[in-house]
Design a protein around this motif. Structure first.
Motif, PDB file in Angstrom:
ATOM      1  N   ARG A   1       0.821  -1.192   0.000  1.00  0.00           N
ATOM      2  CA  ARG A   1       0.000   0.000   0.000  1.00  0.00           C
ATOM      3  C   ARG A   1       0.866   1.257   0.000  1.00  0.00           C
ATOM      4  N   VAL A   2       0.307   2.328  -0.513  1.00  0.00           N
ATOM      5  CA  VAL A   2       0.933   3.642  -0.355  1.00  0.00           C
ATOM      6  C   VAL A   2       0.974   3.963   1.135  1.00  0.00           C
ATOM      7  N   THR A   3       2.034   4.611   1.592  1.00  0.00           N
ATOM      8  CA  THR A   3       2.131   5.005   2.995  1.00  0.00           C
ATOM      9  C   THR A   3       2.107   6.521   3.115  1.00  0.00           C
ATOM     10  N   ASP A   4       1.617   6.989   4.265  1.00  0.00           N
ATOM     11  CA  ASP A   4       1.610   8.432   4.508  1.00  0.00           C
ATOM     12  C   ASP A   4       2.967   8.876   5.033  1.00  0.00           C
ATOM     13  N   GLU A   5       3.079  10.151   5.416  1.00  0.00           N
ATOM     14  CA  GLU A   5       4.373  10.694   5.839  1.00  0.00           C
ATOM     15  C   GLU A   5       4.899  10.028   7.103  1.00  0.00           C
ATOM     16  N   SER A   6       3.997   9.445   7.876  1.00  0.00           N
ATOM     17  CA  SER A   6       4.421   8.760   9.100  1.00  0.00           C
ATOM     18  C   SER A   6       4.707   7.284   8.882  1.00  0.00           C
TER      19      SER A   6
ATOM     20  N   LEU B   1      -6.170   3.962  12.005  1.00  0.00           N
ATOM     21  CA  LEU B   1      -5.863   5.347  11.633  1.00  0.00           C
ATOM     22  C   LEU B   1      -7.074   6.223  11.899  1.00  0.00           C
TER      23      LEU B   1
ATOM     24  N   LEU C   1      -1.932   3.330   3.554  1.00  0.00           N
ATOM     25  CA  LEU C   1      -3.224   3.847   3.128  1.00  0.00           C
ATOM     26  C   LEU C   1      -3.886   2.823   2.217  1.00  0.00           C
ATOM     27  N   GLU C   2      -5.035   3.160   1.665  1.00  0.00           N
ATOM     28  CA  GLU C   2      -5.794   2.179   0.900  1.00  0.00           C
ATOM     29  C   GLU C   2      -5.221   1.932  -0.487  1.00  0.00           C
TER      30      GLU C   2
ATOM     31  N   ASN D   1       2.443   5.100   7.752  1.00  0.00           N
ATOM     32  CA  ASN D   1       1.242   4.285   7.916  1.00  0.00           C
ATOM     33  C   ASN D   1       0.651   3.945   6.551  1.00  0.00           C
TER      34      ASN D   1
ATOM     35  N   LEU E   1      -6.348   0.735   6.633  1.00  0.00           N
ATOM     36  CA  LEU E   1      -6.776   1.934   7.338  1.00  0.00           C
ATOM     37  C   LEU E   1      -7.144   1.664   8.801  1.00  0.00           C
TER      38      LEU E   1
ATOM     39  N   PHE F   1      -8.905  10.061  11.042  1.00  0.00           N
ATOM     40  CA  PHE F   1      -8.890  11.110  10.029  1.00  0.00           C
ATOM     41  C   PHE F   1      -9.719  12.289  10.530  1.00  0.00           C
TER      42      PHE F   1
END
Length: 437
Positions: A384-389, A435, A393-394, A391, A432, A437
């Motif tokens: 999966r793509v990860t966020d800046e931290s 997490l 994502l979908e 984690n 997700l 939002f």
């Protein structure tokens, strides 16, 4: 051309001698006598700066001829490897000149040849050729006596490119140096980290081993980065990336050595269509219900008839085949006309298909022949793509790269046991979950 007397790595003494200031990890690589030397280093650990001195010594040792410097792409060559190469070969050693067109190369001059080998090398031309690994066919040419491959662990540095380079080195048994950070789980991990072969040496060092790497930056990265990313990019350790989709896949448990598949075992084919990338996976089911992925296929620029002929070659009989998205009926029709009946997959939703394949691994019903390098490479990196931290994502990272796993999803959706309901599946982790939002 003028140059500094001491830039921290190179030192030109008053007597005109050039000294290298290697750190312990670089010294270990320098002293290796293996034919294949893989330097796995943390970011800014001194891996690229080590390449030119190693290649210079190799040229001195192996003598006049052709040599290679290969990076994943030419922009990456221009960014780091080429400036490091030219600093040593042009500025410090004055061995010749770099030519950028029509073919990128460094031509060693007559003066340079005398400096390398005395009068014995004057009758021969010596050239260092610069190539890129995105296109393996671009590396098929004359023989070479040595090669330096920078950033060979990047996804765009293909296993086929490494094989093409080794073919070019075969006549002279030329040595090869690979310098890279462990970017992903691919062919380099399998070949140099997991089961290194004969005459192979793996040297690993962390970013902090480089005296020029600030301790403050090391501590900042350790605090700020997810542990898996810090281990990969700063400690040069292969770790599973966050958001790995088929986390249930275990190399030890779910791979096996190839064996002759009995002709009477039921066979299944998954197909992913494409003008440039047509991929397929072949599975056979044993009497005890275990599925073996025994063959893979990936090719482009062929007609449906050409693909069908290649897919059917060597197979003992007709297999049940599934492939394509709902809107790709024309592809299925063309394959059917060519003799391969491809059915529409039983599910069209990507996540449902992923869950079904995940369930096959989780239930220990699916094993992969360890000769299917492409499938194994994709399984190790499908994430999966990860966020800046860090984690997950979908969204699926680089989704268009995973043609073999798309093919596996198409056929795997069908291979869940009849009578098994969706509530019985072992679902893939929700990216997700946890997490906010």
């Amino acid at each position: 051309m003028t140059h500094p007397q001491n830039d921290g790595f190179y030192e030109l003494t008053a007597a005109g001698l050039l000294r290298y200031h290697f750190h312990p990890g670089q010294w270990q690589a320098w002293n290796s006598t293996a034919r294949q030397v893989c330097v796995l280093a943390g970011t800014q650990g001194g891996k690229t700066s080590f390449g030119p001195p190693w290649l210079h010594r190799e040229i001195q040792t192996a003598g006049p001829g052709d040599y290679l410097v290969v990076t994943p792409s030419f922009p990456l060559l221009d960014k780091k490897a080429l400036p490091e190469f030219r600093k040593l070969f042009e500025e410090y050693l004055a061995l010749g000149r770099y030519v950028g067109s029509p073919s990128r190369r460094f031509e060693i001059s007559e003066v340079g040849q005398r400096r390398l080998w005395g009068d014995s090398g004057r009758a021969y031309r010596t050239t260092v050729w610069f190539g890129y690994a995105t296109d393996p066919d671009s590396l098929e040419a004359a023989t070479a006596k040595g090669a330096w491959l920078d950033e060979a662990g990047q996804p765009s540095f293909k296993a086929e490119s490494f094989e093409a380079i080794m073919r070019r080195l075969a006549i002279h048994r030329g040595r090869v140096l690979l310098t890279t950070t462990p970017y992903y789980w691919g062919w380099l991990k399998a070949q140099f980290w997991d089961t290194p072969g004969d005459d192979v040496d793996l040297i690993r060092f962390e970013s902090i081993m480089n005296p020029a790497f600030p301790r403050e930056e090391w501590e900042r990265a350790r605090r700020a980065l997810p542990p898996w990313r810090f281990d990969m990019f700063n400690r040069a350790r292969f770790t599973r990336p966050a958001g790995l989709i088929y986390a249930a896949f275990d190399v030890e448990r779910h791979t096996c050595r190839p064996f002759p598949v009995p002709a009477d075992w039921p066979r299944y084919v998954g197909l992913d269509f494409g003008g440039v990338n047509t991929a397929a996976v072949f599975l056979a089911e044993s009497p005890d219900g275990v599925l073996y992925l025994y063959r893979e296929y990936h090719a482009g620029e062929a007609t449906a008839a050409g693909h069908a002929a290649a897919l059917l070659e060597g197979e003992p009989g007709e297999a049940e085949a599934f492939g394509g998205a709902p809107g790709e009926q024309q592809w299925r029709d063309e394959f059917r006309a060519a003799g391969l009946h491809v059915r529409r997959p039983v599910v069209s939703d990507v996540e449902v298909g992923i869950n079904r394949v995940y369930s096959l691994f989780a239930a220990d019903r699916l094993r992969v022949f360890d000769s299917c390098d492409g499938v194994l490479d994709e399984l190790a990196n499908y994430s999966r793509v990860t966020d800046e931290s860090g984690n997950p994502l979908e969204a699926i990272a680089d989704k268009s790269r995973y043609h073999r796993l798309d093919a596996l999803r198409y056929v795997g959706s069908y291979l869940i046991d009849e009578g098994t309901t969706e509530s019985d599946w072992v679902a893939a982790p929700d990216p997700l979950e946890g997490l906010s939002f």
